[in-house]
Each structure stands twice: as structure tokens, then as C-alpha cells.
Design an enzyme around this catalytic site. Structure first.
Site, PDB file in Angstrom:
ATOM      1  N   CYS A 106       0.825  -1.200   0.000  1.00  0.00           N
ATOM      2  CA  CYS A 106       0.000   0.000   0.000  1.00  0.00           C
ATOM      3  C   CYS A 106       0.866   1.260   0.000  1.00  0.00           C
ATOM      4  CB  CYS A 106      -1.000  -0.031   1.160  1.00  0.00           C
ATOM      5  SG  CYS A 106      -2.374   1.131   0.935  1.00  0.00           S
ATOM      6  N   HIS A 209      -3.633  -5.021   0.613  1.00  0.00           N
ATOM      7  CA  HIS A 209      -3.132  -5.421   1.925  1.00  0.00           C
ATOM      8  C   HIS A 209      -3.188  -6.944   2.071  1.00  0.00           C
ATOM      9  CE1 HIS A 209      -2.468  -1.641   4.177  1.00  0.00           C
ATOM     10  NE2 HIS A 209      -3.338  -1.148   3.313  1.00  0.00           N
ATOM     11  N   GLU A 211      -1.633  -8.819   4.052  1.00  0.00           N
ATOM     12  CA  GLU A 211      -1.558  -9.247   5.453  1.00  0.00           C
ATOM     13  C   GLU A 211      -2.944  -9.356   6.086  1.00  0.00           C
ATOM     14  OE1 GLU A 211      -1.960  -4.846   5.901  1.00  0.00           O
ATOM     15  OE2 GLU A 211      -1.012  -6.217   4.465  1.00  0.00           O
TER      16      GLU A 211
END
Length: 234
Positions: A106, A209, A211
Site C-alpha cells: 500500500c 493489503h 496481510e
């Protein structure tokens, strides 16, 4: 063999005088076999490259538009921090001259873009409309949408997928892909969702993202590939 040490940049200093980072970044690196070390903004980052086996530029607030030659004072720009910008841009310039495996996430993709001479869209809806929502507002939160990777990209090879769902949470993005990089994935509206460096041995950045998708095997292949590359240099 020891676990590779992966540095992860943190958020800015808070009003409570704390540095922080969402635990999801640490969790996915540990799950992939790495040891996470948090890197708050600090002067002279060059010695960090001597002790790290890999690096992640994490997400967070916006880069000051003046850093990429834009004097637009857009009302949506938030959490600008000069110390973090300075630290991460200097670190990115060091990475571009190194062999250290690096992943941008990001804001991290945007930092690598600006450090490489590219520029950004200050507010994505102004350029791309709302056909694809890259972030939900009121309250601000992530949103899923599909991404298509370039069939001949390193990214598609390591993910073993061309089209997949991601979790998106941003309102700025790449406007101009900088020299020595190439697009590796796009959203359906054409927005560049991933880039990869053409000379660096492992330098990939994604606008989404990964994660935030710990149970998605496609997204976790990104972290496993990254950590495995870091381990191979031990």
C-alpha cells in the site's frame, strides 16, 4: 539455520509518543518462517541493511504530495508525517541500490514509486471514479475486489494465479510507473495494483493489503516466497 530477520516500517509517532504497527504484519511474517523487527522513523537508515535479511515497507498515512511535485492541498490527504516520509524515502533509495529482498504494501508501493521518480494520484476517485471502490469511507475501512495479474509477471508466477480477490484500503495510487519498474497487476478499472522491479533480484510492491488475508492461500504465497528468498541469502 536461523530464521531470516525481516524489518517492517512502522506508523508515525502517535500523540501518546508511541510507535505502532498492526499485528497482522508481524503475524504473516512469523507464519511464513521469518522473524519480524519493527523499524520506526529514524535518521541514517543505511546500517539497517547490514543486519536485515529482508524489508517490508508497510501501509499507513499519506505521503506529502510535495514529495512528488504536487502542490494540491486535497482535503482527503491525511496523517502526513515529514519524519516518516524522510526515513522511508531514504531507505527506499538505499534498497534500489541493494540486493536486499523487499516488499512494498500500500503506502510502501507509493514510497517505492516516489523514490524511483514516479508520481501519485492524490485521490483515486477523482481519476478513476467509483466503478471499483478501493476504500470504503464513513467509516473508513477496507473493501474486497478482484485483481488481474499480468500472465508473464513474477507476481503471477509466485502466486500461481492470474485473477484473484484482494483486500483494498487506499485512496492514493500510482499515476506514473517509474523507470525500471513494470506493472504486474491491475484492477478492473485499470488502476495499477502491483509493480515489480526489472533489475532488482526481489523487489515487488502491491497496492492492496495481503496481510489482511491470513487464510487466503494465494495471498500467503506472497509472504512465503518473500521469506524463502530472504532465507536463501543466509
Amino acid at each position: 539455520m536461523r530464521r531470516p530477520v525481516i524489518g517492517i516500517t512502522t506508523y508515525s509517532r502517535s500523540e501518546a509518543n508511541d510507535f505502532s504497527l498492526p499485528a497482522a504484519y508481524v503475524d504473516v511474517i512469523q507464519a511464513a518462517g521469518g522473524t519480524a523487527v519493527l523499524l520506526p522513523p529514524q535518521p541514517n537508515p543505511e546500517p539497517l541493511l547490514e543486519v536485515l535479511d529482508g524489508l517490508i515497507f508497510a501501509g499507513g498515512g499519506d505521503i506529502d504530495p510535495a514529495r512528488y511535485g504536487n502542490d494540491q492541498h486535497h482535503e482527503t490527504v491525511y496523517l502526513v508525517d515529514a519524519d516518516r516520509d524522510e526515513f522511508e524515502l531514504e531507505l527506499a533509495n538505499l534498497i534500489l541500490k541493494s540486493q536486499l529482498p523487499t516488499l512494498g504494501i500500500c503506502r510502501g508501493m507509493q514510497i517505492l514509486t516516489v523514490a524511483s521518480g514516479g508520481d501519485l494520484i492524490v485521490h483515486v476517485p477523482d481519476a478513476y471514479g467509483d466503478r471499483i471502490l478501493h476504500r470504503l469511507d464513513h467509516p473508513r475501512r477496507p473493501t474486497p475486489h478482484a485483481v488481474q495479474a499480468s500472465p508473464n509477471s513474477r507476481l503471477s508466477n509466485l502466486l500461481e494465479a492470474i485473477e484473484f480477490e484482494i483486500v483494498s484500503w487506499h485512496h492514493q495510487a500510482i499515476k506514473t510507473v517509474p523507470p525500471n519498474w513494470k506493472p504486474a497487476a491491475r484492477a478492473a478499472d485499470g488502476l495499477v495494483e502491483a509493480i515489480e522491479h526489472q533489475q532488482h533480484p526481489w523487489l515487488i510492491a502491491v497496492q492492496w493489503h495481503p496481510e489482511l488475508s491470513p487464510d487466503d492461500p494465494i495471498q500467503q504465497k506472497l509472504f512465503r516466497s518473500f521469506v524463502a528468498t530472504c532465507r536463501s541469502s543466509l
